[in-house]
Design a protein around this motif. Sequence first.
Motif, short mmCIF file in Angstrom:
data_model
loop_
_atom_site.label_atom_id
_atom_site.label_comp_id
_atom_site.label_asym_id
_atom_site.label_seq_id
_atom_site.Cartn_x
_atom_site.Cartn_y
_atom_site.Cartn_z
N THR A 8 0.83 -1.23 -0.26
CA THR A 8 0.18 -0.08 -0.18
C THR A 8 0.84 1.31 -0.10
O THR A 8 0.52 2.23 -0.70
N SER A 9 2.08 1.08 0.77
CA SER A 9 2.79 2.22 0.78
C SER A 9 3.51 2.73 -0.59
O SER A 9 3.53 3.79 -1.10
N ARG A 10 3.77 1.38 -1.17
CA ARG A 10 4.45 1.40 -2.66
C ARG A 10 3.39 2.33 -3.48
O ARG A 10 3.72 3.11 -4.36
N GLN A 11 2.15 2.14 -3.54
CA GLN A 11 1.10 2.63 -4.33
C GLN A 11 0.92 4.06 -3.83
O GLN A 11 0.62 4.92 -4.90
N VAL A 12 0.90 4.45 -2.77
CA VAL A 12 0.97 5.72 -2.19
C VAL A 12 2.08 6.67 -3.05
O VAL A 12 1.87 7.98 -3.32
N LEU A 13 3.27 5.90 -2.66
CA LEU A 13 4.28 6.67 -3.22
C LEU A 13 4.47 6.88 -4.79
O LEU A 13 4.48 8.16 -5.36
N LEU A 14 3.86 5.88 -5.53
CA LEU A 14 3.61 6.09 -6.99
C LEU A 14 2.64 7.25 -7.35
O LEU A 14 2.67 7.93 -8.19
N SER A 15 1.62 7.38 -6.44
CA SER A 15 0.57 8.50 -6.68
C SER A 15 1.09 9.74 -6.31
O SER A 15 0.60 10.70 -6.84
N ASP A 16 2.27 10.17 -5.80
CA ASP A 16 2.83 11.22 -5.33
C ASP A 16 3.88 11.64 -6.45
O ASP A 16 4.80 12.68 -6.57
N ILE A 17 4.02 10.62 -7.55
CA ILE A 17 5.07 10.91 -8.40
C ILE A 17 4.57 12.04 -9.50
O ILE A 17 3.38 11.90 -10.14
N ASN A 18 5.27 13.11 -9.67
CA ASN A 18 4.86 14.18 -10.88
C ASN A 18 5.94 14.10 -11.84
O ASN A 18 6.99 14.96 -11.43
N GLN A 19 5.92 13.56 -12.76
CA GLN A 19 7.05 13.36 -13.86
C GLN A 19 7.52 14.82 -14.69
O GLN A 19 8.51 14.91 -15.03
N ALA A 20 6.60 15.62 -14.50
CA ALA A 20 6.64 16.87 -15.10
C ALA A 20 7.43 17.96 -14.36
O ALA A 20 7.93 18.72 -15.32
N GLN A 21 7.53 17.75 -13.06
CA GLN A 21 8.48 18.69 -12.39
C GLN A 21 9.21 18.00 -11.09
O GLN A 21 8.57 16.96 -10.68
N ALA A 22 10.24 18.62 -10.84
CA ALA A 22 11.11 18.33 -9.55
C ALA A 22 10.48 18.63 -8.26
O ALA A 22 9.61 19.80 -8.27
N ALA A 23 10.58 17.99 -7.26
CA ALA A 23 9.80 18.12 -6.03
C ALA A 23 10.62 19.43 -5.39
O ALA A 23 11.66 19.83 -5.81
N GLU A 24 9.62 20.21 -4.57
CA GLU A 24 10.12 21.43 -4.07
C GLU A 24 11.45 21.18 -3.26
O GLU A 24 12.39 22.18 -3.45
N ARG A 25 11.90 20.27 -2.78
CA ARG A 25 12.90 20.34 -2.06
C ARG A 25 14.26 20.27 -2.91
O ARG A 25 15.53 20.15 -2.39
N TYR A 26 13.93 20.02 -4.20
CA TYR A 26 15.12 19.84 -5.10
C TYR A 26 15.19 21.22 -5.94
O TYR A 26 16.08 21.39 -6.72
N ARG A 27 14.44 22.06 -5.79
CA ARG A 27 14.52 23.48 -6.32
C ARG A 27 15.53 24.56 -5.80
O ARG A 27 15.69 25.58 -6.23
#
Length: 262
Positions: free
Chosen positions: A240-259
């Motif tokens: 279930t945690s894996r599925q939640v992680l996948l749902s949080d993937i946004n391939q169009a932009q980097a996460a805020e912590r990497y900006r």
Amino acid sequence: MTTPTSVLITGASTGIGATYAERFARRSHDLVLVARDKTRLDSLAMRLHQEYGINVDVLPADLTKAADLLVVEARLRGDARIGTLINNAGIAQSGSFIEQTPDQVEQLIALNITALARLSNAVAPRLVRAGEGAIVNISSVVGLAPEFQMSVYGATKAFVLFLSQGLHVELSPKGVYVQAVLPAGTYTEIWDRAGIDISAYPAMMKVDELVDAALVGFDRRELITIPPLQDAAHWNALDTSRQVLLSDINQAQAAERYRSAS
């Protein structure tokens, strides 16, 4: 009455593979037994034929050798009687990653990954055409645990788990059942062959108990069967945690912590 299909089992001369052979023989399935040791295969085949009245074909093969692998692939493609493939053949390696030679690493990958994937690929199209059949892949809990410091072996078993999950997505709608079995430590010859001394290890599971538990999962049509896992909710939570992680993937932009470099 429907005639039971045949079962092809790799690594069938001893341990988990031989126990699978005995259990499917009890269920009146004919067998095709694959392993390097022809003498042991012949002995097992004779005993199972005498005890259960089934037909047993012996197919000696070293699955790390291309010519032998091709023979087994051809049998899986051409023998319409084979309805179940048990991908059990595998090896472990002793020593840390930097202590293992390139040849040892290559051999481990050749058997644990390449042979398993190619045999699955050989049989799957025919099973799909038939709209039925099963592929059982023996993985390991080590594939979930890089902390165990069995890096290459664990990586091969993680591959087996992932492949099984992917094949389930692709093949189950077409009538083909895929099961990944994840043992922990089990009393088999794999330890001696790898040069690993288990005398000081915690108690392990007997091979009969492992295979019987795996077959309960097989009969229930489980995708993931982990006989030593005492609470199945832990696997369900991980998935279930894996599925939640996948749902949080946004391939169009980097996460805020990497900006920001700070």
